[in-house]
Design a protein around this motif. Structure first.
Motif, PDB file in Angstrom:
ATOM      1  N   ASP A  79     -18.424   1.070  -0.289  1.00  0.00           N
ATOM      2  CA  ASP A  79     -18.526   2.428   0.409  1.00  0.00           C
ATOM      3  C   ASP A  79     -17.098   2.708   1.200  1.00  0.00           C
ATOM      4  O   ASP A  79     -16.314   3.824   1.211  1.00  0.00           O
ATOM      5  CB  ASP A  79     -19.720   2.978   1.323  1.00  0.00           C
ATOM      6  N   ALA A  80     -16.505   1.696   1.951  1.00  0.00           N
ATOM      7  CA  ALA A  80     -15.456   1.813   2.674  1.00  0.00           C
ATOM      8  C   ALA A  80     -14.356   1.913   2.154  1.00  0.00           C
ATOM      9  O   ALA A  80     -13.228   2.586   2.559  1.00  0.00           O
ATOM     10  CB  ALA A  80     -15.158   0.588   3.692  1.00  0.00           C
ATOM     11  N   ASP A  81     -14.273   1.582   0.801  1.00  0.00           N
ATOM     12  CA  ASP A  81     -12.953   1.693   0.013  1.00  0.00           C
ATOM     13  C   ASP A  81     -12.778   2.733  -0.898  1.00  0.00           C
ATOM     14  O   ASP A  81     -11.825   3.261  -1.375  1.00  0.00           O
ATOM     15  CB  ASP A  81     -12.586   0.396  -0.950  1.00  0.00           C
ATOM     16  N   ARG A  82     -13.996   3.650  -1.034  1.00  0.00           N
ATOM     17  CA  ARG A  82     -14.208   4.877  -1.700  1.00  0.00           C
ATOM     18  C   ARG A  82     -13.357   5.849  -1.129  1.00  0.00           C
ATOM     19  O   ARG A  82     -13.231   6.183   0.311  1.00  0.00           O
ATOM     20  CB  ARG A  82     -15.374   5.316  -1.920  1.00  0.00           C
ATOM     21  N   PRO A  83     -12.682   7.002  -1.777  1.00  0.00           N
ATOM     22  CA  PRO A  83     -11.803   7.847  -1.326  1.00  0.00           C
ATOM     23  C   PRO A  83     -12.740   8.838  -0.648  1.00  0.00           C
ATOM     24  O   PRO A  83     -14.133   9.071  -1.191  1.00  0.00           O
ATOM     25  CB  PRO A  83     -11.047   8.724  -2.454  1.00  0.00           C
ATOM     26  N   GLU A  84     -12.596   9.807   0.163  1.00  0.00           N
ATOM     27  CA  GLU A  84     -13.343  10.769   0.807  1.00  0.00           C
ATOM     28  C   GLU A  84     -13.194  11.957  -0.337  1.00  0.00           C
ATOM     29  O   GLU A  84     -12.449  12.658   0.029  1.00  0.00           O
ATOM     30  CB  GLU A  84     -12.890  11.299   2.284  1.00  0.00           C
ATOM     31  N   LEU A  85     -14.283  12.110  -1.151  1.00  0.00           N
ATOM     32  CA  LEU A  85     -14.283  13.135  -2.088  1.00  0.00           C
ATOM     33  C   LEU A  85     -14.312  14.538  -1.433  1.00  0.00           C
ATOM     34  O   LEU A  85     -14.296  15.451  -2.192  1.00  0.00           O
ATOM     35  CB  LEU A  85     -15.424  12.813  -3.182  1.00  0.00           C
ATOM     36  N   THR A  86     -15.149  14.657  -0.322  1.00  0.00           N
ATOM     37  CA  THR A  86     -15.479  16.036   0.273  1.00  0.00           C
ATOM     38  C   THR A  86     -14.250  16.634   1.170  1.00  0.00           C
ATOM     39  O   THR A  86     -14.432  17.740   1.555  1.00  0.00           O
ATOM     40  CB  THR A  86     -16.635  16.226   0.982  1.00  0.00           C
ATOM     41  N   ASP A  87     -13.092  15.845   1.150  1.00  0.00           N
ATOM     42  CA  ASP A  87     -11.910  16.321   1.843  1.00  0.00           C
ATOM     43  C   ASP A  87     -11.658  17.689   1.562  1.00  0.00           C
ATOM     44  O   ASP A  87     -11.520  17.951   0.378  1.00  0.00           O
ATOM     45  CB  ASP A  87     -10.864  15.280   1.984  1.00  0.00           C
TER      46      ASP A  87
END
Length: 310
Positions: A6-14
């Motif tokens: 989870d920590a490596d996933r891009p923040e998709l909701t930005d």
């Protein structure tokens, strides 16, 4: 283990909040441009899914033993039809009311309710006449297609019959003022059968479409009685008039008139406000943009061999 922490996933909701705000502004501009107020669509719009069920139920009410549910038998068909009409017409009223509310200008809700009720009442009163009209279409298919072994086979199997039933129902609603509901019903049939008949088209009795895939009949087309079309026939518009602002002018006659007892074979294209005279035969793949006198036979020009011998 394959995966991403989870920590490596891009923040998709930005940036979603900014996108939502931009979309809201686009909606406001759209509504301003087309004169829609803040209440536009506040109660929803006619539902394609609901109208699919409504028309399916109406088909069953018109032909209960052939198009109704499998529990219908001669001993209970009258009760089935009565109960089906009571529930289905109430649901149709709800769909018509949604259309009228979405389109209302200065009318009160009470006036819209009354107009929706009047449309459905007129539609209901026309159902016996529509059933008799549809019977002529079934008989035309049975007479016109040697592959048909019975009128029951025509009703149960022929996609063209399904399209014609939908059209007859949709046309009545179109005439009475529920034009969006009518168009949705027409598009439901188009999706199921590949036959595209605008609900505004006027079609006489004993109408038959053989095979049918790819048939197109435009909004202002007028067809007489005992007309037969084959697959791929287009009764379309040749050109579209525009006003000074280059906006397309609507509600003008622009599609063909096909008189009584005309046969149009597969792939023929007839464009514009032309008249095909009674008793004519239009051959396959013919392209027509002019009137045809009664009892004409129009076929493709045969290829000429320009090479002489000697």
């Amino acid at each position: 283990m394959i995966g991403t922490a989870d920590a490596d996933r891009p923040e998709l909701t930005d940036g979603v909040a900014a996108i939502a705000s931009e979309l809201a502004e686009i909606r406001r501009e759209w509504r301003d441009a087309y004169g829609h107020n803040a209440e536009y669509g506040s109660e929803g719009f006619p539902s394609r899914g609901d109208l699919l069920k409504i028309v399916g139920a109406l088909c069953g009410a018109l032909y209960p033993l052939r198009l109704g549910p499998d529990f219908v038998r001669p001993h209970n068909e009258h009760v089935f039809v009565e109960q089906t009409l009571q529930t289905t017409l109430a649901r149709l009223y709800g769909q018509v009311r949604l259309e009228l509310i979405y389109a209302m200008a200065d009318e009160t809700t009470h006036a819209v309710d009354a107009r929706a009720a009047a449309i459905v009442r007129t539609f209901t009163e026309r159902l016996p006449a529509l059933r008799r009209l549809l019977d002529t279409d079934v008989e035309a298919a049975w007479r016109g297609d040697p592959a048909a072994r019975s009128v029951d086979e025509v009703l149960i199997c022929y996609p063209s019959m399904l399209a014609i039933i939908h059209h007859r129902l949709a046309h009545q609603l179109h005439v009475d003022g529920a034009r969006l509901v009518a168009r949705i019903i027409a598009e439901v049939a188009h999706d199921k059968t590949g036959i595209d008949i605008h609900p505004g088209a006027q079609i006489g009795d004993s109408f038959f479409i053989d095979h049918g895939t790819g048939v197109v009949i435009g909004e202002t087309a007028i067809l007489g009685r005992n007309v037969r079309l084959y697959q791929g026939v287009t009764l379309g518009a040749r050109s579209f008039a525009a006003d000074e602002a280059e906006v397309m002018v609507r509600n003008i006659p622009r599609h063909p008139i096909v008189e009584d007892d005309v046969v149009i074979y597969a792939g023929a294209t007839i464009l514009g406000r032309v008249t095909i005279g009674a008793g004519s035969e239009i051959g396959g793949n013919v392209w027509l943009t002019h009137d045809v006198p009664p009892k004409s036979r129009v076929i493709q020009a045969r290829e000429q061999n320009s090479i002489s011998g000697g």
